[in-house]
Design a protein around this motif. Structure first.
Motif, short mmCIF file in Angstrom:
data_model
loop_
_atom_site.label_atom_id
_atom_site.label_comp_id
_atom_site.label_asym_id
_atom_site.label_seq_id
_atom_site.Cartn_x
_atom_site.Cartn_y
_atom_site.Cartn_z
N HIS A 157 0.64 -1.07 -0.33
CA HIS A 157 -0.06 0.20 0.06
C HIS A 157 0.56 1.51 -0.05
O HIS A 157 1.84 1.38 0.93
N LEU A 158 0.48 1.89 -1.03
CA LEU A 158 1.28 3.24 -0.59
C LEU A 158 1.53 3.57 0.51
O LEU A 158 0.30 3.35 1.49
N LEU A 159 2.52 4.74 1.50
CA LEU A 159 2.81 5.37 2.61
C LEU A 159 1.80 5.80 2.61
O LEU A 159 2.06 7.16 2.73
N PRO A 160 0.61 6.09 4.08
CA PRO A 160 0.17 7.79 4.74
C PRO A 160 0.00 8.17 5.52
O PRO A 160 1.43 8.07 6.07
N VAL A 161 0.07 9.66 5.21
CA VAL A 161 0.86 10.40 6.14
C VAL A 161 -0.28 10.85 7.11
O VAL A 161 -2.03 11.15 6.41
N ALA A 162 -0.48 11.19 7.94
CA ALA A 162 -2.08 11.57 8.84
C ALA A 162 -1.96 12.78 8.54
O ALA A 162 -0.96 14.29 7.76
N ALA A 163 -3.32 12.76 7.94
CA ALA A 163 -4.26 14.13 7.74
C ALA A 163 -5.05 14.51 8.29
O ALA A 163 -5.80 13.68 8.24
N ALA A 164 -5.35 16.44 8.22
CA ALA A 164 -6.63 16.45 8.14
C ALA A 164 -7.27 17.59 7.58
O ALA A 164 -6.52 18.34 6.73
N THR A 165 -8.41 17.75 7.48
CA THR A 165 -8.58 19.15 6.68
C THR A 165 -9.90 20.01 7.17
O THR A 165 -10.44 19.53 7.97
N TRP A 166 -9.21 21.32 7.38
CA TRP A 166 -9.59 22.42 8.24
C TRP A 166 -10.07 23.78 7.07
O TRP A 166 -9.19 24.18 6.99
N ALA A 167 -11.72 24.11 7.40
CA ALA A 167 -11.22 25.44 7.42
C ALA A 167 -10.99 25.18 5.67
O ALA A 167 -10.43 26.13 5.82
N GLY A 168 -11.18 24.73 4.74
CA GLY A 168 -10.30 24.82 3.36
C GLY A 168 -8.90 25.22 3.06
O GLY A 168 -8.35 24.97 1.90
N MET A 169 -8.08 24.28 4.13
CA MET A 169 -7.14 23.50 4.12
C MET A 169 -6.57 21.98 4.48
O MET A 169 -7.42 21.99 5.71
N ILE A 170 -5.12 21.60 3.90
CA ILE A 170 -5.59 20.37 4.32
C ILE A 170 -3.79 21.28 5.15
O ILE A 170 -3.24 21.21 4.69
N PHE A 171 -4.03 19.65 6.44
CA PHE A 171 -2.92 19.83 7.29
C PHE A 171 -2.70 18.46 7.02
O PHE A 171 -2.72 17.78 7.24
N VAL A 172 -1.17 18.16 7.53
CA VAL A 172 -0.54 16.55 7.82
C VAL A 172 0.42 16.47 8.45
O VAL A 172 0.91 18.05 9.32
N ASN A 173 0.61 15.54 9.23
CA ASN A 173 1.54 15.67 10.50
C ASN A 173 3.23 14.15 10.18
O ASN A 173 1.86 13.49 10.17
N LEU A 174 3.68 14.57 9.93
CA LEU A 174 5.28 13.35 9.11
C LEU A 174 6.14 12.92 10.21
O LEU A 174 6.22 12.23 10.74
N SER A 175 5.24 13.39 12.48
CA SER A 175 6.22 12.70 13.01
C SER A 175 5.67 11.39 13.63
O SER A 175 4.46 10.97 12.69
N ASP A 176 6.10 10.28 13.53
CA ASP A 176 6.50 9.04 14.25
C ASP A 176 5.08 8.70 15.30
O ASP A 176 4.68 7.75 15.05
N ASP A 177 4.81 9.98 15.94
CA ASP A 177 3.17 9.38 16.90
C ASP A 177 2.29 10.95 17.00
O ASP A 177 2.37 11.12 18.04
N PRO A 178 2.21 11.07 15.60
CA PRO A 178 1.33 12.28 15.69
C PRO A 178 -0.05 12.15 16.59
O PRO A 178 -0.96 11.26 16.19
N ARG A 179 -0.45 13.29 16.62
CA ARG A 179 -1.40 13.41 17.88
C ARG A 179 -2.62 13.90 17.22
O ARG A 179 -2.46 14.64 15.88
#
Length: 406
Positions: A157-179
């Motif tokens: 599987h392609l390696l996923p990245v923690a991501a969230a969408t809010w207020a029209g923006m896309i945010f990512v978290n590349l840390s090992d243990d994202p909150r």
């Protein structure tokens, strides 16, 4: 890693009693002492260090949802040096993956693309579904129909990245243990809970390619002191100076609020645009300005929402992605002139700042920039941003020798 602060926030009334400033790190004793060393604005090693300790350690802005409006839209971006893919996997879902084929690690695309079902690597034609699962790997076993086993597919599987969408923006978290994203941004989401961000409509978007360090873009955005001198068209000095410091989360979200900004400053458009949701009366006159650390600079008024998102490319190169949003009911010919006037004003304000950003950048090559004097009555919010940077990156507080590049 993003962590919430447990330090209580104290506010102090201004001399007029009309506004408040936060009790931050600045006092008279700190005059002449820089929080972030000058070399951190010019040195490529410092930039690379910040990419790891700041942009890879927590949530960062990575793009806009409107960049990938349709199912099958794919847009490559780079965050903290890592190539990523923003993917509109379903009508209501955006996924983010590492932009790396699971076979030989080649990036799957370097340009925005639109696919019907699969994202394909051009090297050996491995292809992936929009949910990142491996769809096909031709001749995997050297046979024409020799596809990987279900077990192998699951591991490819392609390696996923923690991501969230809010207020029209896309945010990512590349840390090992994202909150979870809401544990970081939740206080701002709650402050703006009366806004219906699902109703956002893009009014206009522009890109500003700047030869400056990303931190200066943030610091200028949070500098309320310069408004009457650099942006006199915003209105009378009294209105420009009518601002409260606001600290939502000391380690993540700092900024300010003009309690009467929407009426005290000059009008940006002639006609009232539709409100962005069910806005209470006490919010119809205010303006909120925040840095959602590290790279999302947001400005909210009852009927429009502005984002200046920062894409740091090097120590002295930052691309600003500036977007202005209105309510979807404003997507009507009768509001076209008002939207045009609004975005013209907002873009012009950003353009006015650019010469000053370049001069600030030039000044960072002087040893004098290790002895700057942020003042406690105006610059506590800027100092708090710098303190977050210094804490994440491990910078000292003025004792380091200046490192002026040749």
């Amino acid at each position: 890693m993003d962590t919430a602060s447990t330090t209580p926030v104290t506010y102090i009334p201004t001399a007029s009693g009309k506004n408040v400033i936060v009790e931050g790190p600045l006092t008279e004793a700190t005059l002449g002492t820089s929080i972030v060393p000058a070399y951190a604005y010019t040195d490529e090693e410092a930039f690379a260090h910040e990419q790891q300790t700041i942009f890879r350690s927590g949530w960062s802005w990575a793009g806009y949802a409107h960049w990938i409006p349709n199912v099958g839209d794919v847009r490559p971006v780079t965050i903290a040096g890592s190539p990523l893919l923003l993917v509109r996997s379903t009508e209501d879902e955006i996924k983010v993956f590492h932009n790396s084929c699971r076979h030989r690690g080649m990036v799957l695309t370097e340009e925005p693309i639109e696919v019907t079902q699969r994202i394909q690597c051009a090297y050996h034609c491995w292809s992936y579904n929009l949910d990142g699962s491996l769809a096909a790997a031709p001749y995997f076993t050297r046979e024409r129909r020799g596809n990987p086993s279900p077990e192998a597919k699951e591991r490819l599987h392609l390696l996923p990245v923690a991501a969230a969408t809010w207020a029209g923006m896309i945010f990512v978290n590349l840390s090992d243990d994202p909150r979870p994203f809401l544990e970081s941004a939740g206080p701002l989401v709650e402050r703006w809970s009366y806004i219906d961000f699902d109703r956002l409509h893009l009014g206009a978007e522009r890109e500003f390619d700047l030869a400056v360090n990303w931190k200066l873009c943030v610091e200028n955005f949070l500098d309320f002191y310069h408004l009457p001198f650099v942006h006199p068209q915003v209105g009378p000095v009294a209105a420009s100076l009518d601002v409260d410091d606001v600290v939502i989360e000391p380690s993540l979200i700092v900024g300010g609020s003009y309690p009467r900004g929407a009426v005290g400053k000059a009008k940006k458009s002639e006609d009232q645009l539709p409100y962005l949701g069910d806005v209470p009366d006490d919010k119809k006159e205010s303006q909120d300005i925040f840095c959602l650390f590290p790279n999302a600079l947001v400005f909210l008024e009852a009927d429009w929402f502005q984002v200046i998102a920062l894409d740091p490319r090097s120590a002295t190169h930052t691309v600003e992605h500036m977007a202005v949003f209105v309510d979807k009911d404003a997507d009507d010919p009768r509001f076209a002139e008002s939207i045009s006037s609004l975005v013209e004003v907002l873009f012009h304000v950003n353009e006015q700042d650019i010469p000053f950003l370049y001069k600030l950048q030039a000044g960072r090559r002087s040893v004098g920039s290790d002895h700057t004097s942020l003042v406690e009555h105006w610059d506590q919010i800027t100092a708090m941003f710098q303190t977050i940077v210094a804490s994440r990156a491990g910078y000292g507080t003025g004792s380091e020798a200046a490192r002026v590049d040749d």
